[in-house]
Design a protein around this motif. Structure first.
Motif, PDB file in Angstrom:
ATOM      1  N   MET A  75     -49.314  57.828 -33.604  1.00 24.77           N
ATOM      2  CA  MET A  75     -50.627  58.231 -33.095  1.00 24.77           C
ATOM      3  C   MET A  75     -50.923  57.579 -31.751  1.00 24.77           C
ATOM      4  SD  MET A  75     -53.129  60.214 -33.959  1.00 24.77           S
ATOM      5  CE  MET A  75     -54.794  60.519 -33.379  1.00 24.77           C
ATOM      6  N   GLU A  76     -50.339  56.382 -31.523  1.00 25.47           N
ATOM      7  CA  GLU A  76     -50.621  55.685 -30.264  1.00 25.47           C
ATOM      8  C   GLU A  76     -50.076  56.439 -29.059  1.00 25.47           C
ATOM      9  OE1 GLU A  76     -46.879  53.836 -32.065  1.00 25.47           O
ATOM     10  OE2 GLU A  76     -48.842  54.545 -32.735  1.00 25.47           O
ATOM     11  N   PHE A  77     -49.133  57.364 -29.280  1.00 25.88           N
ATOM     12  CA  PHE A  77     -48.629  58.168 -28.174  1.00 25.88           C
ATOM     13  C   PHE A  77     -49.737  59.049 -27.584  1.00 25.88           C
ATOM     14  CE2 PHE A  77     -44.570  57.465 -30.465  1.00 25.88           C
ATOM     15  CZ  PHE A  77     -43.803  56.992 -29.421  1.00 25.88           C
ATOM     16  N   PHE A  78     -50.749  59.367 -28.372  1.00 25.80           N
ATOM     17  CA  PHE A  78     -51.751  60.333 -27.956  1.00 25.80           C
ATOM     18  C   PHE A  78     -53.105  59.707 -27.649  1.00 25.80           C
ATOM     19  CE2 PHE A  78     -48.580  62.542 -30.434  1.00 25.80           C
ATOM     20  CZ  PHE A  78     -48.389  63.732 -29.746  1.00 25.80           C
ATOM     21  N   THR A  79     -53.340  58.479 -28.063  1.00 28.44           N
ATOM     22  CA  THR A  79     -54.660  57.875 -27.878  1.00 28.44           C
ATOM     23  C   THR A  79     -54.826  57.215 -26.513  1.00 28.44           C
ATOM     24  OG1 THR A  79     -53.862  55.838 -28.941  1.00 28.44           O
ATOM     25  CG2 THR A  79     -54.980  57.472 -30.337  1.00 28.44           C
ATOM     26  N   LYS A  80     -53.725  57.014 -25.782  1.00 27.62           N
ATOM     27  CA  LYS A  80     -53.803  56.284 -24.516  1.00 27.62           C
ATOM     28  C   LYS A  80     -53.601  57.174 -23.298  1.00 27.62           C
ATOM     29  CE  LYS A  80     -52.206  51.974 -26.622  1.00 27.62           C
ATOM     30  NZ  LYS A  80     -51.185  50.894 -26.596  1.00 27.62           N
ATOM     31  N   THR A  81     -53.606  58.474 -23.482  1.00 26.45           N
ATOM     32  CA  THR A  81     -53.386  59.381 -22.354  1.00 26.45           C
ATOM     33  C   THR A  81     -54.222  60.640 -22.541  1.00 26.45           C
ATOM     34  OG1 THR A  81     -51.691  60.640 -21.143  1.00 26.45           O
ATOM     35  CG2 THR A  81     -51.397  60.413 -23.514  1.00 26.45           C
ATOM     36  N   PRO A  82     -54.742  61.209 -21.456  1.00 23.38           N
ATOM     37  CA  PRO A  82     -55.570  62.416 -21.596  1.00 23.38           C
ATOM     38  C   PRO A  82     -54.757  63.672 -21.823  1.00 23.38           C
ATOM     39  CG  PRO A  82     -55.395  61.809 -19.290  1.00 23.38           C
ATOM     40  CD  PRO A  82     -54.724  60.709 -20.065  1.00 23.38           C
ATOM     41  N   ALA A  83     -53.472  63.645 -21.476  1.00 24.83           N
ATOM     42  CA  ALA A  83     -52.637  64.837 -21.628  1.00 24.83           C
ATOM     43  C   ALA A  83     -51.190  64.419 -21.842  1.00 24.83           C
ATOM     44  CB  ALA A  83     -52.757  65.744 -20.404  1.00 24.83           C
ATOM     45  N   VAL A  84     -50.407  65.314 -22.462  1.00 28.54           N
ATOM     46  CA  VAL A  84     -49.008  65.001 -22.764  1.00 28.54           C
ATOM     47  C   VAL A  84     -48.145  66.221 -22.478  1.00 28.54           C
ATOM     48  CG1 VAL A  84     -49.559  63.303 -24.549  1.00 28.54           C
ATOM     49  CG2 VAL A  84     -49.260  65.723 -25.190  1.00 28.54           C
ATOM     50  N   ARG A  85     -46.850  65.964 -22.370  1.00 30.86           N
ATOM     51  CA  ARG A  85     -45.834  67.006 -22.421  1.00 30.86           C
ATOM     52  C   ARG A  85     -44.926  66.702 -23.605  1.00 30.86           C
ATOM     53  NH1 ARG A  85     -45.903  66.677 -16.503  1.00 30.86           N
ATOM     54  NH2 ARG A  85     -46.771  68.624 -15.710  1.00 30.86           N
ATOM     55  N   LEU A  86     -44.496  67.716 -24.301  1.00 26.02           N
ATOM     56  CA  LEU A  86     -43.649  67.569 -25.479  1.00 26.02           C
ATOM     57  C   LEU A  86     -42.269  68.121 -25.166  1.00 26.02           C
ATOM     58  CD1 LEU A  86     -46.202  68.666 -28.234  1.00 26.02           C
ATOM     59  CD2 LEU A  86     -45.577  66.332 -27.567  1.00 26.02           C
ATOM     60  N   LYS A  87     -41.262  67.248 -25.247  1.00 24.33           N
ATOM     61  CA  LYS A  87     -39.893  67.616 -24.907  1.00 24.33           C
ATOM     62  C   LYS A  87     -39.050  67.647 -26.174  1.00 24.33           C
ATOM     63  CE  LYS A  87     -36.184  66.270 -21.702  1.00 24.33           C
ATOM     64  NZ  LYS A  87     -35.771  65.259 -20.705  1.00 24.33           N
ATOM     65  N   SER A  88     -38.360  68.751 -26.388  1.00 24.82           N
ATOM     66  CA  SER A  88     -37.597  68.937 -27.618  1.00 24.82           C
ATOM     67  C   SER A  88     -36.186  68.373 -27.486  1.00 24.82           C
ATOM     68  CB  SER A  88     -37.523  70.437 -27.951  1.00 24.82           C
ATOM     69  OG  SER A  88     -36.639  71.094 -27.036  1.00 24.82           O
ATOM     70  N   HIS A  89     -35.422  68.466 -28.577  1.00 28.98           N
ATOM     71  CA  HIS A  89     -34.036  67.998 -28.586  1.00 28.98           C
ATOM     72  C   HIS A  89     -33.149  68.861 -27.685  1.00 28.98           C
ATOM     73  CE1 HIS A  89     -33.836  71.425 -31.270  1.00 28.98           C
ATOM     74  NE2 HIS A  89     -32.500  71.323 -31.324  1.00 28.98           N
ATOM     75  N   LEU A  90     -33.640  70.035 -27.297  1.00 26.44           N
ATOM     76  CA  LEU A  90     -32.897  70.941 -26.421  1.00 26.44           C
ATOM     77  C   LEU A  90     -33.163  70.647 -24.949  1.00 26.44           C
ATOM     78  CD1 LEU A  90     -33.676  74.229 -28.415  1.00 26.44           C
ATOM     79  CD2 LEU A  90     -31.532  72.918 -28.451  1.00 26.44           C
ATOM     80  N   ASN A  91     -33.892  69.540 -24.677  1.00 29.64           N
ATOM     81  CA  ASN A  91     -34.298  69.178 -23.320  1.00 29.64           C
ATOM     82  C   ASN A  91     -35.172  70.263 -22.691  1.00 29.64           C
ATOM     83  OD1 ASN A  91     -33.027  66.637 -23.194  1.00 29.64           O
ATOM     84  ND2 ASN A  91     -31.064  67.596 -22.676  1.00 29.64           N
ATOM     85  N   LYS A  92     -35.925  70.923 -23.513  1.00 30.49           N
ATOM     86  CA  LYS A  92     -36.878  71.921 -23.048  1.00 30.49           C
ATOM     87  C   LYS A  92     -38.277  71.517 -23.508  1.00 30.49           C
ATOM     88  CE  LYS A  92     -33.497  75.693 -23.236  1.00 30.49           C
ATOM     89  NZ  LYS A  92     -33.179  77.034 -23.795  1.00 30.49           N
ATOM     90  N   TYR A  93     -39.268  71.988 -22.759  1.00 27.75           N
ATOM     91  CA  TYR A  93     -40.646  71.581 -22.999  1.00 27.75           C
ATOM     92  C   TYR A  93     -41.436  72.686 -23.704  1.00 27.75           C
ATOM     93  CZ  TYR A  93     -39.791  67.732 -19.761  1.00 27.75           C
ATOM     94  OH  TYR A  93     -39.293  66.600 -19.148  1.00 27.75           O
ATOM     95  N   LEU A  94     -42.381  72.243 -24.515  1.00 21.25           N
ATOM     96  CA  LEU A  94     -43.301  73.172 -25.150  1.00 21.25           C
ATOM     97  C   LEU A  94     -44.237  73.722 -24.082  1.00 21.25           C
ATOM     98  CD1 LEU A  94     -44.629  74.405 -27.721  1.00 21.25           C
ATOM     99  CD2 LEU A  94     -46.076  72.352 -27.789  1.00 21.25           C
ATOM    100  N   GLY A  95     -44.253  75.045 -23.917  1.00 21.59           N
ATOM    101  CA  GLY A  95     -45.062  75.664 -22.872  1.00 21.59           C
ATOM    102  C   GLY A  95     -45.990  76.725 -23.429  1.00 21.59           C
TER     103      GLY A  95
END
Length: 509
Positions: free
Chosen positions: A1-21
């Motif tokens: 949860m701490e990954f999300f509480t300290k930043t206003p926005a995130v990018r999510l990178k998968s095991h395929l080195n591709k991002y959730l868009g």
């Protein structure tokens, strides 16, 4: 949860080195290799009723949703979409529980216990995103979380649409992203979207309006002969110094003294200025962030012990208006939108076309400097005629135009009368019958030297008195006589070659 509480926005990178868009159709989601694209950024919204889950909002203002529709009939995976439910606070489909897995996370759907999954393989699975169980493909449900800073011009759109659950408000705020002109949504609640052609027509008319401020001139000429100015932003509001003598904001009333800024030129440059508020403090580009995680930094009123580059601004002409640039490439910016941005002033680099006008300022001169005048006084104050100063004294005394008098000779009531002559580097005065005169209040020799440096435009001057016994010059170091008596001094340039014997300290008590 701490990954999300300290930043206003995130990018999510998968095991395929591709991002959730978020796809441009504002409905579907997919994987992409372009991690720097805005569509791969997801705003983080914490849930008050459940501190263990988050909501993720796309650049289109829609929530990442674990939909009930199957991705393909007969398959276990279900679609992951962008949606905007009528009541986000009660929709579990848009809530995700981050579960730490080493340095990565899994995102578990609060509605059905499935996991956000990056699907690989051949079409139709390639680059798709589903939610499914973690069985059989453990790597497909783990994500790297990358923190993202949100530019403040985007925050006007995205942050407030994130916290609002009303679609009408979201549409108004999101309108800033496609171009609604310069009016604030709060002042114009019913808005008609502008077509691209209408939008550029509006921008062109706005620039033509700014171009009609006055004759074409360089940016620095807007300040050259100005004693005080007002700065009017593209929102029709003026830059003002708040009465806390610290903060700087905007307001529509430009008649108050707090909207007036005194202009000072930096001695080492003809293109850099300082702006001083009615409280005697300088307009300062500070290093303090306006909001944590945002790019803009605060603009304040300060009075630093030593004037540095943070109080220096370079005027740059653009479209008939002026931009004020810091030494580090940022621009003075009048922010619009909803609180906390409304009426705020920051310095930043504009990233988007819709906010580029926010760094343009109309310069309105309130007071002009008086025309250059040199006060010439003979040693005999009652002489009926006056003699013009020598050519060298005239050129070195041109900065007398910076005096705050109306051009009349100084009066004793303005302070002690100081008659001075400018000597050459050998201590000689070309015409000893000619003296210049200023009115001076104070007793410190250093203050007098500083005043003469300002008047003559020559740094590091040496203020001397002439001995009535041998005619030699002796530098004054400590105090002037305490009785405000008129004084006659000789001013030496910093390159003076006066003998060492004449440089001993003279203390006048």
């Amino acid at each position: 949860m701490e990954f999300f509480t300290k930043t206003p926005a995130v990018r999510l990178k998968s095991h395929l080195n591709k991002y959730l868009g978020a796809a441009d159709d504002q409905l579907s989601t997919r994987l992409t290799r372009h991690g720097d694209a805005r569509r791969t950024r997801w705003l983080v919204e914490l849930v008050d009723t459940n501190p263990h889950v988050v909501r993720l909002k796309s650049c289109h203002g829609r929530y990442l949703t674990a939909a009930a529709d199957p991705f393909l009939l007969g398959m276990t995976g279900h679609k992951v979409l962008q949606t905007l439910p009528d009541n986000p606070a009660r929709d579990l489909a848009i809530e995700w529980q981050p579960i730490r897995d080493g340095f990565q996370v899994k995102l578990k759907a609060a509605a059905g216990g499935t996991y956000l999954r990056a699907t690989g393989g051949t079409p139709p699975w390639r680059n798709t995103v589903t939610h499914d169980s973690a069985c059989g493909a453990a790597d497909w449900v783990v994500w790297d979380v990358e923190a993202v800073e949100v530019a403040e011009d985007e925050a006007v759109v995205d942050y407030w649409s994130m916290v609002s659950s009303f679609s009408s408000v979201t549409e108004e705020i999101s309108g800033l992203d496609i171009g609604y002109g310069f009016e604030s949504p709060m002042r114009s609640p019913v808005m008609t979207p502008a077509t691209p052609s209408r939008w550029w027509s509006m921008k062109k008319n706005h620039h033509q309006h700014l171009s009609s401020i006055g004759p074409r001139m360089s940016a620095i000429d807007s300040f050259r002969n100005s004693k005080t100015v007002r700065l009017k932003g593209s929102h029709g509001k003026y830059l003002v110094a708040e009465d806390d003598e610290f903060s700087v904001t905007q307001e529509r009333g430009g008649a108050s003294k707090s909207a007036k800024w005194a202009v000072e030129f930096v001695e080492s440059s003809d293109t850099i200025i300082r702006l001083r508020s009615c409280y005697g403090k300088y307009l300062t580009a500070s290093n303090q962030p306006f909001l944590l995680g945002m790019t803009g930094r605060k603009v304040l009123q300060t009075l630093p012990p030593r004037l540095d580059s943070s109080v220096e601004w370079e005027p740059i002409r653009e479209s008939g208006a002026v931009k004020l640039k810091t030494r580090y490439g940022h621009f003075l910016r009048a922010n619009g939108g909803l609180p906390p941005w409304r009426n705020s002033i920051t310095h930043d680099i504009p990233h988007r076309t819709v906010t580029r006008d926010w760094i343009l300022w109309e310069v309105q001169v309130v007071e002009f400097l008086p025309p250059p005048q040199i006060v010439v006084e003979k040693e005999d104050c009652f002489a009926s005629d006056e003699t013009s100063p020598t050519t060298s004294q005239s050129s070195q005394s041109a900065s007398f135009s910076r005096q705050e008098w109306d051009g009349s000779p100084p009066k004793a009531s303005d302070g002690r009368l100081i008659y001075f002559q400018l000597a050459n580097e050998y201590g000689g005065v070309e015409n000893e019958s000619e003296e210049l005169c200023i009115a001076f209040k104070g007793f410190q020799v250093s203050e007098l030297a500083s005043r003469l440096e300002d008047e003559l435009g020559i740094p590091d001057l040496i203020v001397c008195t002439k001995s009535p016994l041998n005619g030699k010059l002796y530098p004054l170091r400590l105090h002037l006589p305490p009785n405000n008596a008129t004084m006659h001094v000789i001013v030496l340039p910093p390159s003076s070659k006066v003998s060492e014997g004449s440089k001993k300290t003279v203390e006048v008590l």
